[in-house]
Scaffold this motif. Sequence first.
Motif, PDB file in Angstrom:
ATOM      1  N   ARG A  19      -1.191  27.042  18.640  1.00 32.03           N
ATOM      2  CA  ARG A  19      -2.718  26.929  17.525  1.00 32.03           C
ATOM      3  C   ARG A  19      -3.197  27.797  18.769  1.00 32.03           C
ATOM      4  O   ARG A  19      -3.437  26.554  19.479  1.00 32.03           O
ATOM      5  CB  ARG A  19      -2.734  25.921  16.809  1.00 32.03           C
ATOM      6  N   GLU A  20      -4.226  28.752  18.377  1.00 28.68           N
ATOM      7  CA  GLU A  20      -5.364  29.003  19.348  1.00 28.68           C
ATOM      8  C   GLU A  20      -7.046  28.052  18.414  1.00 28.68           C
ATOM      9  O   GLU A  20      -6.309  28.136  17.534  1.00 28.68           O
ATOM     10  CB  GLU A  20      -5.637  30.563  19.005  1.00 28.68           C
ATOM     11  N   GLN A  77      -7.471  24.253  23.263  1.00 27.32           N
ATOM     12  CA  GLN A  77      -8.140  24.315  24.542  1.00 27.32           C
ATOM     13  C   GLN A  77      -8.335  23.007  25.165  1.00 27.32           C
ATOM     14  O   GLN A  77      -7.845  22.946  26.292  1.00 27.32           O
ATOM     15  CB  GLN A  77      -8.423  25.469  24.468  1.00 27.32           C
TER      16      GLN A  77
END
Length: 277
Positions: free
Chosen positions: A107-108, A113
């Motif tokens: 999953r971006e 991040q």
Amino acid sequence: MKLFPIIPAAALCIAAAPAFAFDVQALTVMLEQAEYDEMSPLGMFMAADWVVKGVMLSLLFASVLVWVIFVARIMILRWERHTLRRRYRDLDRAGSLIAASALFAKREGVVGQMMRAAERERAASGEGARQKAGIKERAESEIARIEAGAARRMGLGAGILANVGSTAPFVGLFGTVWGIMNSFISISESNTTNLAIVAPGIAEALLATAIGLVAAIPAVIFYNILARSLGGYKVMLADAGALVERTLSRDLDLAAQEAAEALPAFQLGAVSAPAAE
């Protein structure tokens, strides 16, 4: 096989050709009528000086750009806020970076991040209990940079709205001053003060100011709306970053506790082994 995507596109172009021809014909009729009706907005634009025309065109382009930027930014911002809220709940339910790593592997997004940055720092620093404070500080710095980058990307275009809102009225005023100056020149050349002679030029000049206000007023309103939305998005980013930091700290404490509980049992086994022999 490559022809199949082309056939619907060609059919669509053929179907749209009559409507396009009708639009071109209607536009031609409008331009012809504008030449005879100098007091209509289009007629005033056609009869204006080339400088005033340039001002009007630039302001119209700025107005369209303002609407495009606002609609695009608001749609992207709403989607990102919805995604960030959902990822926050997923990480909160997982309760551990290790447990959530599989969930966020493909999953971006900003939360993913942040999690990967925390995991990288933890893996690069080792699992020692003495390094726990340093790991949290370095991960916090990396997460803060991710938050700043996400907020900066989401704020793209806000500067254009601010510039249009602050400069468009003055650009329109420049076109107005230029048009009124041409009207006074026409008065001096015609040696008459008849209002019918100078009224079209003054109307053309005032149209530039009106277009400037049409571009500036939405730009200011949209900038304020976007600024408030960005403020809420930054708060959500800060909450997500704090959740990642808390989860990392919890994982480090649990790892240190497990190591401390396993250490006495290991030493006891090492001591009892020679006695058994």
